[in-house]
Design an enzyme around this catalytic site. Structure first.
Site, PDB file in Angstrom:
ATOM      1  N   GLY A  24       0.814  -1.209   0.000  1.00 23.74           N
ATOM      2  CA  GLY A  24       0.000   0.000   0.000  1.00 23.74           C
ATOM      3  C   GLY A  24       0.849   1.260   0.000  1.00 23.74           C
ATOM      4  N   GLY A  26      -0.148   4.422   0.305  1.00 27.62           N
ATOM      5  CA  GLY A  26      -0.879   5.574   0.822  1.00 27.62           C
ATOM      6  C   GLY A  26      -0.112   6.277   1.920  1.00 27.62           C
ATOM      7  N   PHE A  27      -0.835   7.005   2.775  1.00 27.02           N
ATOM      8  CA  PHE A  27      -0.204   7.772   3.843  1.00 27.02           C
ATOM      9  C   PHE A  27       0.672   6.901   4.734  1.00 27.02           C
ATOM     10  CE2 PHE A  27      -4.006  10.561   3.151  1.00 27.02           C
ATOM     11  CZ  PHE A  27      -3.322  11.701   2.785  1.00 27.02           C
ATOM     12  N   GLY A  28       0.099   5.815   5.257  1.00 29.32           N
ATOM     13  CA  GLY A  28       0.823   4.973   6.201  1.00 29.32           C
ATOM     14  C   GLY A  28       1.982   4.230   5.568  1.00 29.32           C
ATOM     15  N   VAL A  92      -2.186  -8.317  -4.061  1.00 32.34           N
ATOM     16  CA  VAL A  92      -1.936  -9.447  -3.164  1.00 32.34           C
ATOM     17  C   VAL A  92      -3.149 -10.373  -3.173  1.00 32.34           C
ATOM     18  CG1 VAL A  92      -1.469 -10.159  -0.790  1.00 32.34           C
ATOM     19  CG2 VAL A  92      -0.403  -8.084  -1.702  1.00 32.34           C
ATOM     20  N   GLU A 180     -17.897  18.273   1.889  1.00 40.39           N
ATOM     21  CA  GLU A 180     -17.064  18.998   0.932  1.00 40.39           C
ATOM     22  C   GLU A 180     -17.562  18.805  -0.494  1.00 40.39           C
ATOM     23  OE1 GLU A 180     -12.964  18.960   3.610  1.00 40.39           O
ATOM     24  OE2 GLU A 180     -13.244  17.475   2.032  1.00 40.39           O
ATOM     25  N   ASP A 313      -6.025   3.106   8.167  1.00 39.07           N
ATOM     26  CA  ASP A 313      -7.442   2.771   8.268  1.00 39.07           C
ATOM     27  C   ASP A 313      -7.701   1.281   8.347  1.00 39.07           C
ATOM     28  OD1 ASP A 313      -7.814   5.463   8.056  1.00 39.07           O
ATOM     29  OD2 ASP A 313      -8.688   5.431   6.055  1.00 39.07           O
ATOM     30  N   GLN A 327      -3.630  11.423   9.782  1.00 41.35           N
ATOM     31  CA  GLN A 327      -2.601  11.534  10.819  1.00 41.35           C
ATOM     32  C   GLN A 327      -2.332  10.219  11.556  1.00 41.35           C
ATOM     33  OE1 GLN A 327      -0.254  13.653  11.883  1.00 41.35           O
ATOM     34  NE2 GLN A 327      -0.703  14.836  10.041  1.00 41.35           N
TER      35      GLN A 327
END
Length: 459
Positions: A24, A26-28, A92, A180, A313, A327
């Site tokens: 992954g 993404g952010f993490g 995966v 939004e 997440d 965060q």
């Protein structure tokens, strides 16, 4: 395909240093990769896409304010400043934790010494009939583009064929994404469509935001929630609180409020209501908790597996669950990287992961946002609304993008949208054609048919 398979296998077998596999981008996942830049490890980053998507701004792509390239970043570019990482594109399929190996599509086997799972989540439809088949989520670039093209296809069709009919777009879920998106659509209708679609009466274009709970943006303070709801109504958003979605069809959505059901005719249902883990995780031999999330301990280590971690997440510590925001993913990825680096070097393992809540924010539209800032040396959170919160929102989101090119392009396009109202040049793509339903006589120089809905007219 053979070359790709050999590359994937060599990644797992030829490395002499400990091999860290990150699933992954993404952010993490990227936070963990970058934290391990100076560690004595080899890293393989695996993602089914070749790019990272900055999800908080996907709604701007869907509403034609940003290019998709503004919010995506080429994952292979991570090597520009970090030569101990390589990228493998793949999905995966299964994991063998006894053998410490993964199987990707194409029968590619990747071995690992340490594994970090940071795959994120997907839309949760809560078993509502027709929701999965007939609504449009907003978690991937392709979904944002599909939604954008669908919106403009319906507007073009309405301009040619349905000037005597109302057009409604329904957004389900009043969290940050839903609020939004609804706000951006309302501003598009109010400020752009009178110029770009003079054939249409803006008062007959409805933006409905449906929320099961009693308020929008539930986690925020009451004063900020009320401000957000008022700002949405001022923009003419049809706000339907304490309203449950009962069914979604290809022609509309059935909602229920106070025991009474209503059918909202619409060609577009945007799904922004809740998330869940990808169904494929059930095949990975991992302990799963609420929402299918992978259960971890206080070091983000997957329970029962010594060298496997999960962040962001997709993970949950049942003892101290964290919000599913950027965060926690960033901080969790950095913590796991520190744990792995310590284990490899023989240094003391860091203290248990402790999340630092820096606050949250959401924007409703131009010069309108809310922000709850925490972590400062003051006893209470700082709560802002209006232009100050909006300015912070812009700065934070632009700063969090992954390259200067993304930052410059995003800032330029947002400036054109928010600072120069006279610019109506929407960023569009291949707008699908909808076959004409009735004969049409085109008048010359059509005039606008009405004004944008107010808080009292969007019912």
């Amino acid at each position: 395909m053979q070359d790709r398979a050999q590359a994937g296998q060599a990644t797992g077998t030829a490395a002499k240093r400990p091999h860290v596999v990150v699933i992954g981008g993404g952010f993490g996942g990227l936070a963990a990769v970058r934290k391990l830049a100076n560690a004595d490890v080899d890293i393989t980053l695996i993602d089914r896409h070749t790019y990272n998507t900055f999800q908080p701004l996907l709604y701007q792509v869907a509403t034609a304010a940003l290019n998709p390239g503004d919010v995506t970043w080429f994952l292979r570019a991570v090597r520009a400043r970090q030569d101990n990482v390589r990228f493998v594109r793949g999905t995966v399929l299964s994991m063998d934790h006894a053998d410490r190996s993964l199987t990707l599509d194409g029968n590619i086997v990747v071995k690992y010494d340490y594994l970090i799972i940071a795959t994120g989540v997907t839309a949760n439809y809560f078993g509502i009939p027709g929701a999965r088949e007939n609504s449009m989520p907003l978690y991937r670039r392709s979904q944002a583009l599909k939604l954008r093209d669908k919106i403009f296809a319906e507007l073009e069709d309405a301009a040619m064929n349905d000037q005597d009919h109302d057009l409604r777009i329904v957004v389900v879920g009043a969290g940050p994404t839903g609020v939004e998106t609804a706000g951006a659509l309302a501003e598009m209708r109010n400020h752009d469509m009178p110029v770009t679609y003079p054939e249409l009466d803006p008062s007959r274009i409805h933006i409905s935001l449906v929320e099961m709970g009693p308020a929008v943006l539930g986690p925020f303070a009451e004063s900020l929630r009320e401000y957000s709801a008022d700002s949405l109504r001022e923009r003419g958003v049809d706000l339907r609180l304490e309203t449950a979605v009962k069914e979604v069809t290809n022609t509309g959505v059935t909602v229920e409020h106070a025991g009474e059901q209503t059918f909202l005719e619409t060609p577009i249902v945007i799904w922004a209501s809740g998330v869940t883990a990808h169904s494929s995780i059930a095949d990975w031999g991992l302990p799963q908790g609420r929402g299918g999330r992978i259960e971890v301990d206080d070091h983000q280590r997957v329970r029962g597996l010594a060298n496997v971690f999960a962040v962001g997440d997709v993970s949950v510590n049942p003892d101290t669950p964290l919000p599913q925001l950027a965060q926690p993913a960033l901080q969790g990825g950095q913590h796991v990287a520190s744990v792995i680096a310590a284990q490899i070097s023989g240094a003391p393992v860091p203290k248990a992961f402790s999340y630092t809540d820096k606050g949250t924010m959401a924007t409703i539209g131009r010069a309108s946002a809310i922000a709850e800032i925490k972590g400062l040396p003051v006893p209470k959170p700082i709560r802002l609304k209006g232009f100050p919160a909006w300015l912070i929102w812009v700065i934070v989101h632009v700063q969090q993008l992954l390259s200067n090119r993304n930052r410059f392009a995003t800032m330029t396009n947002l400036s054109m949208k928010y600072l120069l109202w006279r610019s109506h040049n929407a960023i569009v793509g291949e707008t699908p054609y909808i076959a004409s339903r009735r004969p049409k006589i085109i008048d010359s120089n059509p005039k606008p048919q009405g004004s944008a809905p107010s808080a009292h007219s969007a019912s």
